[in-house]
Design a protein around this motif. Structure first.
Motif: not given
Lengths: 152, 389, 358, 158
Positions: B126-144, B291-294
């Motif tokens: 779950d936490e890996l998924t959360r990181i992956a999701s936030h990564e994508l969000w970060w990139g996509a948001m910066a692109m916006d 998440s990394v901490r968990i």
């Protein structure tokens, strides 16, 4: 607040309510007529403060439609479930979108999926279904779509 | 460096928008534009009808349903083992967490004890998924916002997570790894090693994110004071996840109603009180570190044992109602199953975080500029299949 | 010193001898026209490829690598694709203006090419008001964008055009003021004079602080004037899909695309001429021997080297920064760049009068 | 003071921009960081994860024998009606009729690789293959019959 406390408190507010405690949370059954004033009390009562409507949905029990409201309080962290049984032929209930703003969208969804008419809703239009949708409400149990539904 | 924009705080000062204007012509001086259903900023098929006065937004009206697959109706004809896989397609960026919610709900109904090993692996996933999701969000948001480069930098780290997922679950996006009672298969022998490698890499790279985006003066000015969502509004609109925590609402399900082994690990719930887009941005950036901490706490302490509890061949939930909620990368996902005692659910309701978060967009956007709208949509992190279901 | 002088004078002499002066002039013009168009095509191809490579490397990608060796023919392939595409004109558009706009964009880019000195004695027209000409003509660019946005009959295009109008008109000011710094120091509007004045060192080294400030302002202002990120509000992909050229396709789109890159090249060439000495080799004061060694590198290489360095810087901006919002963009100009450049011009004038520069 | 704050703002702003440019400049000059995979070129060296779910295959051994009894457990487990088992009746040497697999029809175009059929199979007759290049010109080519012609059920599999 624990279940029992909530129960006594709510029984004070609305003597007509019936309770069911089998589930995880206290379930309260109210009539559609009582709902609006009761919702206002739940939201604003000092000891309840149910300010977080986290789930609003409807269930088609073939004989009736049941509205289900899941409420939570961000202050006291207690949860309750409110149910209200509607007439399936003419489902009508008061909108609570001015009490919990999230209800506006959720009620629009229920309106088009189940055909529940929310009285005094500010903007009761189709949200998900395409404009000009005619016919039955897709989430009702008797809905049949011969084109898109695959029977397994 | 630049002057902060004057956001119109009092929305009521904007005159009400005539309803017929959306259908036909607008009022005097109003410009109505359709953002979507195909638009670079909506990241999917979301349709927003925006009424503008010059560059200032007067009203945002979402039109949904372009990717509505009626997953709730579909699930009514699928058995309790089968329906879990469909939910990966809702919020496809946190597929594991969606599956977790459904598996928890079935387990709650059937009263299945999930083995510790499965629970720990589930939390790591779950936490890996959360990181992956936030990564994508970060990139996509910066692109916006207009910076293209972060998107690729984010994908570099996300790719590592995808590789881990692919190795253990056999797929990269829609894994279907969780089954009622545990996991479909045990973790891959290389799993622990790979995750540790990833953590080392990720810790080194996350500082680059700050260099590239977070500290950038243009970025800060684009985000600060944009899309104000007060704490009361956030609660009233039913917002959850980082969108609400940016407004200081204590709403992390992992802390409030712990599931799996979240009550045994140490992590902080990130709260920001800025109420604006920058606060929501910072919540996600800091959440990745949590998440990394968990993961770090759990990765070396995966208990031995079964990865799956013994379950009956045919699952039948007893008559009743079951509600579970989990914290996805976007907020609170609720799974509400009404069972009549059959092999299939009688009614299923997914309370998806995106749907409630989207409803707040209108009140956030009123009075700000068109360019701010993409920043707001970016920080709400809308995943359209999650909204439409 | 190897230079293009011999070639150009040779051709000129031969034409004068062979034809009567009128015809010689006309033939020279035709040659110049063909040369400019050829340069356009080559520059367009090179700059597009360069942009894609720069972007790719900054984004930890490889970039074009399929067409031709190292993907060198990629932009040629793109051109072919754009040429054979259907150039659609929307039904509701103002057809005449819609089709005219890309050509105006192109024409402006061509006109701007006139006073640029590509190498020693290699200039189309040694205009005595060269700098003024450049800043005057470059403001016609906004007309083509407004025309395209208006004629498209598309709300996105219109908004992009309006943004672009506000943007270019504002940023002309600080670009002009920073150019004036050099004009004040040199005392001439002639581009050749400005280059000759840098024979003992480029202005960026000679003019110290005021010139450095005006150089920075110039780079920011021309980035905005050419509508490139972080000032690409006119096409702001995530907000306005593609801004003023949303409705354009095929060759008409290609012309806009080409004009953008040519404009980038031209403003960088102007920047290189004014601040970095144009084709003038790297000279230090009166170090005769050092200067002499530097002279062995051809002047055209100096010119293109400096120009491409500035183009790279502008590309670097594009692939690093987020986009500004429209009100922030105007704030940056009117609250920061304009006051600073006005103050800076005052400073430069004082330095020029007192002779404090080297 | 206003002027001091103004100048400070300008310089801290420029500094933050330069920090970002240093990062992209680093990647511009360090080509070892490039992570592009050149997919069709590296097809020979490409290793898929051993659990990768590409498509369902029916395992055959060297004698052209498989382990499918035609019990339709996978067909029932499938949420998308991807699998259709067609059975026939074989005559055993003792003269009894015995149900056996005739055709294992698999609709790849409907499959979501959820792996439920593999879990359901009691004899481990099917498994997920690591292929992933499924594109074809005609949709009909995606409907496959998994059992090879003339294949039989392996001895001893019930």
């Amino acid at each position: 607040m624990e279940k029992e406390e909530l129960k006594t408190k709510i029984a004070e507010l609305l003597p007509a309510a019936t309770f069911e405690e089998s589930g995880e949370w206290l379930n309260i059954l109210v009539t559609p007529a009582d709902w609006l004033s009761f919702a206002g009390q739940l939201r604003h009562d000092e000891r309840l403060l149910f300010d977080y409507l986290f789930c609003l949905t409807c269930i088609d029990f073939k004989t009736n439609l049941t509205m289900v409201y899941h409420l939570s309080s961000t202050t006291f962290r207690h949860n309750i479930v409110i149910k209200s049984v509607l007439d399936r032929a003419r489902p009508e209930i008061e909108s609570v979108s001015h009490i919990w703003k999230t209800a506006e969208f959720h009620e629009r969804e229920v309106y088009e999926m189940f055909g529940v008419d929310f009285l005094n809703h500010p903007d009761l239009r189709l949200l998900i279904l395409p404009d000009g949708w005619e016919g039955k409400n897709p989430m009702r149990k008797d809905f049949e779509d011969p084109v898109n539904m695959i029977k397994l | 460096m630049f002057r902060e924009t004057e956001i119109v705080k009092d929305v009521s000062s904007i005159p009400p928008f005539p309803q017929d204007a959306v259908q036909g012509g607008g009022g005097a001086g109003d410009l109505i534009i359709n953002v979507g259903p195909q638009h670079p900023a909506t990241h999917g098929v979301l349709h927003l009808v925006i009424t503008l006065n010059g560059e200032t937004i007067k009203k945002v009206e979402p039109h949904l349903g372009y990717i509505h697959r009626s997953i709730e109706k579909m699930c009514e004809s699928l058995t309790y083992r089968q329906f879990i896989y469909v939910t990966s397609r809702m919020d496809y960026l946190s597929a594991h967490i969606n599956n977790h919610a459904c598996a928890l709900c079935v387990e709650k109904g059937m009263q299945i004890e999930v083995p510790d090993r499965a629970q720990v692996i589930r939390v790591i996933m779950d936490e890996l998924t959360r990181i992956a999701s936030h990564e994508l969000w970060w990139g996509a948001m910066a692109m916006d916002i207009g910076a293209f480069t972060p998107f690729f930098h984010a994908f570099r780290e996300r790719e590592k997570i995808n590789e881990i997922m692919e190795e253990t679950c056999g797929a990269r996006l829609t894994m279907n790894y969780y089954v009622p009672g545990g996991l479909r298969a045990d973790m891959h022998p290389d799993f622990q090693k790979k995750v540790k490698e990833f953590i080392v890499l990720f810790k080194r790279k996350i500082d680059e994110y700050d260099e590239l985006v977070t500290g950038n003066i243009i970025f800060i000015n684009r985000m600060k004071g944009v899309g104000m969502l007060s704490k009361e509004d956030a609660v009233s609109f039913g917002c959850s996840g980082p969108a609400a925590r940016g407004s200081g609402v204590h709403c992390d399900i992992r802390k409030l109603y712990p599931y799996a082994v979240y009550d045994k690990v140490e992590f902080d719930e990130i709260l920001e009180t800025g109420c604006d887009s920058l606060a929501r941005y910072m919540v996600r950036i800091r959440e990745m570190k949590q998440s990394v901490r968990i993961i770090e706490q759990l990765i070396d302490h995966i208990p031995e044992g079964d990865f799956q509890a013994k379950t009956k061949a045919v699952l039948k939930l007893p008559k009743g109602e079951f509600y579970t909620r989990v914290e996805t990368a976007r907020g609170e996902l609720g799974v509400y199953i009404v069972s009549e005692g059959a092999t299939t659910p009688y009614r299923i309701k997914f309370r998806s975080p995106g749907f409630s978060n989207l409803s707040a967009l209108d009140s956030m956007a009123r009075g700000s500029k068109l360019g701010d709208l993409v920043a707001m949509m970016g920080t709400l992190d809308l995943v359209i299949p999650d909204i439409d279901r | 010193m190897w230079s293009l002088t011999n070639i150009s004078t040779g051709i000129h002499d031969w034409l004068i001898q062979t034809f009567n002066p009128t015809w010689a002039l006309i033939i020279e013009m035709v040659i110049a026209g063909i040369a400019v168009i050829g340069l356009f095509a080559v520059l367009g191809l090179v700059l597009v490829l360069m942009e894609r490579r720069v972007a790719a490397w900054m984004q930890i990608r490889l970039g074009p690598n399929r067409v031709g060796p190292f993907g060198l023919l990629q932009s040629a392939a793109d051109t072919v694709k754009l040429l054979v595409k259907e150039g659609m004109t929307p039904d509701g558009a103002d057809k005449f203006l819609f089709n005219l706009a890309p050509f105006i964009a192109m024409m402006v880019a061509m006109l701007l090419m006139v006073p640029i000195a590509f190498a020693k004695d290699f200039q189309l027209w040694d205009l005595n008001i060269g700098v003024l000409y450049v800043s005057a003509v470059s403001s016609i660019m906004v007309i083509s964008i407004l025309m395209a946005g208006w004629a498209s009959n598309n709300k996105y295009s219109l908004m992009g055009a309006m943004r672009s109008g506000a943007q270019i008109v504002s940023y002309e000011l600080s670009a002009g003021l920073s150019i004036l710094t050099i004009v004040v120091l040199t005392g001439s509007l002639n581009i050749n004079d400005i280059i000759i004045a840098q024979a003992d060192g480029w202005w960026i080294f000679k003019g110290h602080i005021p010139v450095i400030i005006s150089f920075v302002i110039f780079i920011i202002a021309v980035t905005a004037e050419t509508n490139r990120a972080p000032f690409d509000l006119a096409e702001a992909e995530s907000e306005l899909t593609s801004g003023f050229h949303t409705e354009y396709s095929g060759m008409k789109f290609a012309l806009f695309f080409l004009a953008e890159y040519i404009n980038v090249f031209i403003v960088c060439a102007i920047g290189a001429t004014l601040f970095l000495g144009g084709w003038m080799p790297f000279h230090i004061g009166n170090w005769e021997s050092f200067n002499h060694v530097m002279d062995y590198i051809p002047s055209s290489i100096w010119f293109f080297g400096k120009t491409f360095f500035l183009i790279f810087v502008i590309m670097w901006f594009r692939w690093t920064f987020p986009r500004l919002r429209i009100d922030q963009l105007l704030n940056l100009e009117w609250r920061y760049l304009l006051p600073i450049s006005m103050f800076n011009l005052l400073l430069a004038t004082a330095i020029a009068i007192l002779g404090w520069h080297f | 003071m206003f002027i001091v704050k103004y100048i400070k703002d300008v310089f801290s702003g420029i500094k933050s921009l330069l920090v970002g440019m240093r990062r992209t400049g680093y990647y511009f000059t360090h080509h070892k960081e490039i992570i592009t995979e050149q997919y069709p070129d590296n097809r020979d060296t490409l290793v898929m994860a051993d659990r990768f779910k590409g498509e369902v295959v029916l395992l055959h051994d060297e004698n052209n024998e498989h382990a499918c009894t035609g019990c339709t457990a996978c067909e029932l487990a499938c949420p998308n009606a991807t699998i259709k088992i067609v059975t026939k009746f074989d005559i055993t040497p003792e003269g009894k009729k015995k149900k056996a697999l005739d055709k294992f029809v698999y609709h790849l175009e409907l499959c979501t690789m959820c792996n439920l059929c593999i879990i359901a199979c009691p004899t481990d007759a099917i498994k997920m293959a690591q292929t992933f290049e499924h594109s074809v010109y005609d949709r009909a080519e995606l409907t496959k019959i998994l059992n090879k012609p003339d294949s039989k059920i392996r001895e001893g599999v019930e």
